[in-house]
Design a protein around this motif. Structure first.
Motif, mmCIF file in Angstrom:
data_model
loop_
_atom_site.group_PDB
_atom_site.id
_atom_site.type_symbol
_atom_site.label_atom_id
_atom_site.label_comp_id
_atom_site.label_asym_id
_atom_site.label_seq_id
_atom_site.Cartn_x
_atom_site.Cartn_y
_atom_site.Cartn_z
ATOM 1 N N VAL B 12 8.683 -15.182 24.980
ATOM 2 C CA VAL B 12 7.263 -15.527 24.855
ATOM 3 C C VAL B 12 6.912 -15.781 23.388
ATOM 4 N N MET B 13 7.470 -14.937 22.474
ATOM 5 C CA MET B 13 7.194 -15.118 21.050
ATOM 6 C C MET B 13 7.689 -16.478 20.574
ATOM 7 N N LEU B 14 8.880 -16.889 21.042
ATOM 8 C CA LEU B 14 9.414 -18.192 20.635
ATOM 9 C C LEU B 14 8.493 -19.316 21.102
ATOM 10 N N ALA B 32 -2.731 -19.186 19.938
ATOM 11 C CA ALA B 32 -1.316 -18.814 19.842
ATOM 12 C C ALA B 32 -1.127 -17.607 18.933
ATOM 13 N N ILE B 33 -1.847 -17.598 17.780
ATOM 14 C CA ILE B 33 -1.711 -16.473 16.850
ATOM 15 C C ILE B 33 -2.215 -15.193 17.503
ATOM 16 N N THR B 38 -0.727 -9.912 20.243
ATOM 17 C CA THR B 38 -0.599 -9.091 21.449
ATOM 18 C C THR B 38 0.862 -8.903 21.824
ATOM 19 N N ALA B 39 1.662 -9.997 21.671
ATOM 20 C CA ALA B 39 3.086 -9.897 21.991
ATOM 21 C C ALA B 39 3.773 -8.917 21.048
ATOM 22 N N THR B 40 3.351 -8.898 19.756
ATOM 23 C CA THR B 40 3.941 -7.942 18.812
ATOM 24 C C THR B 40 3.608 -6.510 19.221
#
Lengths: 176, 89
Positions: B12-14, B32-33, B38-40
């Motif tokens: 997802v991060m990629l 996106a940022i 949230t992904a972090t």
């Protein structure tokens, strides 16, 4: 290959990708936003390397404060990058020399997690085994911070105190 | 289970990084940022459970807070053109 290695490699690959994208972009607003991604990624990398306090600082300063500071700068200078008139050869040479010096410096470093590295062999055993007798405080971290590195801590406290006074002087001005 | 979730988050991060790099409009990039933050948060939480030390949750919470402030700052810049004079105008 352990899962931690896979995570570290993926995070490093994403870091390199975002650095390349940061170089290629011309829109400064996108550059600022992507630098936020860069610091979030490096904070994740610090967490996976067990440097949790560094990750905390990176997230607060790199992703939070620096983004807002750069946005304030963009509000003044505009959103598009002007094309540089300088040649590209000199920066490339400087970067190549600096990078090779840094890589040469890593050759002497001990392997990550090596138990015989100097930092584990030299003062850490003394802190762990003798600080109770020498200082008289049961908590090793407290005796390192408050006694062995007392002057260092005093300097840090002075820096934080100065920063707090500066912030109070800037923000605490009465509005008449 | 934690391993597959972690790998999914990395993928997802990629994808989010690609969207932030390509994104035609500024709003694609802001979204996106924000989602990347949230992904972090999720990655750090998963990493804590993966290494059997879920003590790092407070850092993940700090990230969530920081994510919020920088998104607000970007949107304020976009709406008012500056960060400090919104009330005077």
């Amino acid at each position: 290959m352990g899962i931690e290695t896979i995570i570290n490699l993926s995070l490093l690959t994403l870091l390199a990708l975002s650095a390349i994208v940061l170089m290629r972009l011309q829109n400064l607003l996108a550059v600022v936003l992507l630098s936020g991604i860069y610091s979030l990624l490096s904070a994740g990398l610090f967490v996976s390397l067990d440097a949790v306090d560094v990750a905390f600082t990176e997230a607060a300063v790199g992703a939070g404060l620096t983004t807002i500071l750069l946005l304030g700068a963009i509000a003044i200078i505009g959103k598009e990058q002007t094309v540089s008139r300088h040649g590209k050869l000199l920066p490339l040479v400087v970067i190549a020399i600096t990078a090779s010096a840094l890589i040469y410096g890593t050759l002497d470093m001990p392997i990550f997690g090596d138990p015989t590295a100097p930092i584990h062999a030299y003062v850490a055993p003394r802190y762990l085994f003798q600080s109770g007798e020498e200082i008289g405080i049961p908590n090793v971290v407290t005796s390192v911070l408050a006694s062995y590195r007392g002057y260092d801590t005093l300097g840090e406290v002075a820096v934080v105190f100065t920063a707090a006074i500066g912030v109070l002087l800037l923000l605490g001005k009465p509005n008449k | 289970m934690f391993i597959s979730a972690t790998i999914a988050i990395l993928v997802v991060m990629l994808i989010l990084l690609l969207r932030a790099a390509l994104g035609p409009t500024v709003f694609d990039r802001i979204l996106a940022i924000n989602t990347f933050g949230t992904a972090t948060v999720l990655l750090i939480a998963l990493f804590g459970f993966l290494t059997k030390r879920p003590d790092f949750m407070d850092i993940a919470l700090l990230y969530a807070l920081i994510n919020f402030t920088s998104t607000i700052a970007v949107l304020k810049l976009f709406r008012y053109g500056s960060l400090g004079k919104a009330e005077d105008e």
